[in-house]
Design a protein around this motif. Structure first.
Motif: not given
Length: 252
Positions: A104-109, A121-129, A213-218
Motif C-alpha cells: 500500500x505505501x511502497x515503503x519498508x515495513x 527487528x524480527x521480520x522485514x518486508x523490503x523489496x529489493x530496491x 510488539x510493534x509494526x513499523x514503516x521506515x
C-alpha cells in the motif's frame, strides 16, 4: 558456611552457560559474522575461552564457520528460535499485514519486538530496491527509537523509568510525550537530514492487553507523510492485535 561441591558445580555450569549466551548475543548487534578477536573485545573473554566455546557451539550447531576465521549463527539455533510458539504465532499473524502495508505505501515495513532493554527487528518486508537503499540495524535502542518509544509508552511507568535510566531524562516532558504516543497510537521519529531514515511505529497488543510488539514503516525523511503513514501503520497494528487476541486469548 562454605559452598558444597554440588553448589560449586552448579555455579560452574551456570558460568559456562552465561559465557555461551554472551558469545551468541554478539551476533545480534547488526554484525552477523564475528571473529575470535571481535568476540573477545565484546565479551572480555580470553581468546582461549572464546575458541573453546566456539568449538563447543559449532559441534552443537549453534554457530558455524562462515569463512576463514569468521563465524555466524548456525541453522539449528534458527530452527529452535522459530519453534518458540509465541514468536511463531506473532510472526505468522503479522506477516500478511506487513506485506499488505508494504504494497500500500511502497515503503519498508517491519516487525520490531522487545528483548529486555532493547528492540530487535524480527521480520522485514523490503523489496529489493529498499533493501539496497537502506541498511537497517537489527537491534535498536529502547531510548531514541520510534518502536522503543512505543514500548516505553505502553509498559508500567516504573519499568519505563528504569529502562530510560541514565540514557534520558524522565520528567514532565518525557511523560507528556508518552501520553501523546498513547493518545495518537503511534510514535514518529524523523531523520535529521535528507536521505536519513524516518520511522513510524504502532503497538501490537496481546489478548491480555499487554504490548507484545510493534509494526513499523521506515521511509527516507524527505518522503515522510506522517499523517497518512500513521493511519496505515495504526490500522495494521490493530489488525495484528485482533489476530493475537483470537489466537492467544487472555486467561479468565
Amino acid at each position: 558456611m562454605g559452598q558444597t561441591t554440588l553448589d560449586r558445580e552448579t555455579d560452574s555450569r551456570r558460568s559456562v552457560l552465561g559465557r555461551a549466551f554472551d558469545i551468541l548475543e554478539c551476533f545480534t548487534d547488526g554484525e552477523p559474522e564475528q571473529t575470535i578477536g571481535s568476540l573477545c573485545a565484546k565479551t572480555d573473554l580470553p581468546p582461549a575461552t572464546v575458541h573453546r566455546m566456539l568449538a563447543n557451539l559449532a559441534e552443537w550447531g549453534a554457530v558455524e564457520r562462515a569463512a576463514r576465521g569468521r563465524y555466524r549463527l548456525g541453522m539449528r539455533l534458527w530452527r529452535l528460535g522459530w519453534g518458540v510458539p509465541g514468536a511463531r504465532t506473532l510472526k505468522d499473524i503479522a506477516r500478511p499485514y506487513l506485506v499488505d502495508l508494504h504494497a500500500a505505501c511502497g515503503e519498508l515495513t517491519l516487525l520490531a519486538s522487545r528483548d529486555r532493554d532493547q528492540v530487535l527487528v524480527t521480520d522485514i518486508i523490503a523489496g529489493n530496491a529498499e533493501a539496497r537503499l537502506q541498511r537497517l540495524p537489527r537491534q535498536l535502542p529502547m531510548v531514541g527509537s520510534a518502536p522503543g518509544a512505543v514500548f516505553l509508552a505502553n509498559i508500567d511507568p516504573e519499568e519505563a523509568t528504569r529502562l530510560v535510566g541514565s540514557r534520558g531524562t524522565v520528567g514532565f516532558q518525557f511523560w507528556q510525550q508518552m501520553a501523546e504516543i498513547r493518545r495518537n497510537g503511534v510514535a514518529v521519529s524523523r531523520g535529521g537530514k535528507p536521505g536519513s531514515a524516518a520511522w513510524v511505529a504502532a503497538p501490537v497488543f496481546d489478548g491480555a492487553g499487554a504490548i507484545r510488539s510493534t509494526i513499523c514503516v521506515v521511509v527516507p525523511t524527505e518522503r515522510l507523510n506522517a499523517v497518512g503513514l500513521s493511519r496505515a501503520v495504526n490500522r495494521a497494528a490493530r489488525a495484528v492485535s485482533q489476530g493475537l487476541s483470537v489466537a492467544m486469548p487472555s486467561a479468565s
